[in-house]
Design an enzyme around this catalytic site. Structure first.
Site, PDB file in Angstrom:
ATOM      1  N   HIS A  30       0.831  -1.420   0.183  1.00  0.00           N
ATOM      2  CA  HIS A  30       0.033   0.111   0.149  1.00  0.00           C
ATOM      3  C   HIS A  30       0.797   1.473   0.024  1.00  0.00           C
ATOM      4  CE1 HIS A  30      -3.426  -2.533   1.038  1.00  0.00           C
ATOM      5  NE2 HIS A  30      -2.716  -3.027   1.955  1.00  0.00           N
TER       6      HIS A  30
HETATM    7  O1  RIB Z   1      -4.536   0.272   5.082  1.00  0.00           O
HETATM    8  C1  RIB Z   1      -3.056   0.224   4.722  1.00  0.00           C
HETATM    9  C2  RIB Z   1      -2.258   1.027   5.632  1.00  0.00           C
HETATM   10  O2  RIB Z   1      -2.366   0.817   7.190  1.00  0.00           O
HETATM   11  C3  RIB Z   1      -1.120   0.956   5.450  1.00  0.00           C
HETATM   12  O3  RIB Z   1      -0.303   2.191   5.557  1.00  0.00           O
HETATM   13  C4  RIB Z   1      -0.311   0.151   6.326  1.00  0.00           C
HETATM   14  O4  RIB Z   1       1.106   0.109   6.851  1.00  0.00           O
HETATM   15  C5  RIB Z   1      -1.175   0.321   7.623  1.00  0.00           C
HETATM   16  O5  RIB Z   1      -0.405   1.462   8.385  1.00  0.00           O
END
Ligand code: RIB
Ligand code: CA
Length: 314
Positions: A240
Site C-alpha cells: 500500500h
Molecule cells: O491500510 C493500509 C495502511 O495501514 C498502510 O499504511 C499500512 O502500513 C497500515 O498502516
C-alpha cells in the site's frame, strides 16, 4: 525533484515506501516523522531508523511523534505486521540516535523555514502528526506543495471494518483536519492499492537482487503476504504505502478523479468511512485527487525494483 517529508508507521509496506523514496534520484527525503499506528510510536521510530540505515542513509533525520490518535485509543495491528512491525528480517538495532525534537515541532519549524511550495508531505500512517502540526501552526497549510497520502477506501470499502481503511479508521478526526486544510491532496486508497498486488514471484525477484536491501525486502514481503493469504485468500499483497510513493513518482501509471471527499467521524457502523462524492452529487468543492486504480501494476513493480537496486549492496 521532490523534496519530501515522510510521515510513517513502519510497517513492512512503509519500509518499501521509505526505501523507494530514498533510492529515487527524483526524491530528496529531508526527514521522516513517525507516529503510533501499526505498532507503538517508540517502535515505529526505531523501525524508521533501521530502514534509513539499511538504505545507507543514517543522515536522514528521524523524529518520534504522537503516541496515539487525537481522540481515540491506539490500534496496533501486530497480527498483520508482527510484534516489531517490520517482521520478516533480522534487523540490527538502530545505530544512530533519534532526533530529540518532537515530530510535530520539527514539522512546523521545517515547513515555516522551507520556501513556500518547496515540500511535499507523504503520509503513510494515521495522520495524527500532520493534524497536530496544522492545529499548532495553520500557516503551514499554504506552504506545503502537495500532500500524497495512503488511506481510505470507497469502491473497495474497508480493510479493518466493512466501511473503513486502517489509516483513516485509527484517527478519522486527524484525516478530516488534514483534508479540510485546503491543501493540494492526492489519495492512494485501497481502491488503488488493491488494483496493484505485487507480482506472484516478487519476493524471489527481490532475493535475486543479491543485496542486503533485496534480502530484507524479500523477507518482509513473505511475512506481509502470509496475512493476505489468511485474510484475502490471495497469493500476494499490495504494498500500500509503496504504491503511494509510486503515485508521486509515476502519475502516468494511475488514474483517478478530483472530487469532494469527506471522512465519517461519528457513524455507528461507518466510523472511519471515506465518503467519496465520485459523481459530485453534493455540489461541494473538489478537495482531493482520488486515485481509482493503477493502470499497469507490472510496470509499477518493475520500476520499484529498478529504484531499489540503486541502494547499497551491503
Ligand atoms: O491500510 C493500509 C495502511 O495501514 C498502510 O499504511 C499500512 O502500513 C497500515 O498502516
Ligand atoms: Ca503505514
Amino acid at each position: 525533484m521532490h523534496r519530501v517529508i515522510i510521515d510513517t508507521d513502519p510497517g513492512q509496506d512503509d519500509a518499501f515506501a521509505l526505501l523507494l523514496a530514498i533510492a529515487s534520484p527524483d526524491v530528496e527525503v529531508i526527514g521522516v516523522t513517525t507516529v503510533a499506528g501499526n505498532v507503538p510510536v517508540a517502535q515505529t521510530a526505531d523501525n524508521a531508523r533501521r530502514i534509513v540505515e539499511l538504505a545507507g542513509r543514517p543522515d536522514i533525520p528521524v523524529f518520534a511523534g504522537a503516541a496515539g490518535p487525537i481522540l481515540r485509543a491506539p490500534r496496533p495491528v501486530p497480527e498483520i505486521h508482527g510484534d516489531t512491525g517490520i517482521d520478516g528480517w533480522a534487523w540490527a538495532p538502530p545505530a544512530h540516535p533519534i532526533r530529540p525534537e518532537h515530530a510535530v515541532d520539527w514539522l512546523v519549524e521545517t515547513l515555516l523555514r522551507e520556501p513556500v511550495g518547496a515540500v511535499t508531505l507523504i503520509a503513510l500512517a494515521p495522520q495524527t502528526n500532520l493534524a497536530l502540526a496544522l492545529r499548532r501552526e495553520p500557516a503551514i497549510a499554504a506552504r506545503i506543495r502537495q500532500v500524497v497520502f495512503m488511506g481510505g477506501g470507497y469502491f473497495e470499502g474497508g480493510n479493518m471494518t466493512p466501511a473503513a481503511e486502517y489509516n483513516i479508521l485509527v484517527d478519522p478526526e486527524a484525516a478530516a483536519i488534514v483534508l479540510g486544510a485546503g491543501m493540494d491532496v492526492t489519495a492512494a486508497p485501497i481502491d488503488c492499492t488493491h488494483s496493484a498486488p505485487a507480482p506472484i514471484d516478487w519476493s524471489m525477484q527481490l532475493e535475486a537482487m543479491d543485496t542486503q536491501v533485496g534480502r530484507a525486502c524479500a523477507g518482509m514481503m513473505r511475512f506481509f503476504e502470509r496475512h493476505g493469504i489468511a485474510k484475502y485468500g490471495t497469493p500476494t499483497r499490495p504494498l500500500h504505502d509503496a504504491i503511494a510513493v509510486g503515485a508521486l513518482l509515476w502519475p502516468d501509471l494511475f488514474e483517478g478523479r478530483r472530487c469532494p471527499v469527506e471522512f465519517e467521524c461519528a457513524g455507528q457502523l461507518t466510523t472511519g468511512m471515506t465518503v467519496v462524492d465520485w459523481l459530485r452529487q453534493t455540489g461541494k468543492a473538489d478537495n482531493c485527487l482520488w486515485l481509482r486504480r493503477c493502470l499497469d501494476p507490472a510496470e509499477l513493480y518493475r520500476r520499484m525494483q529498478v529504484e531499489l537496486s540503486r541502494l547499497p549492496a551491503t
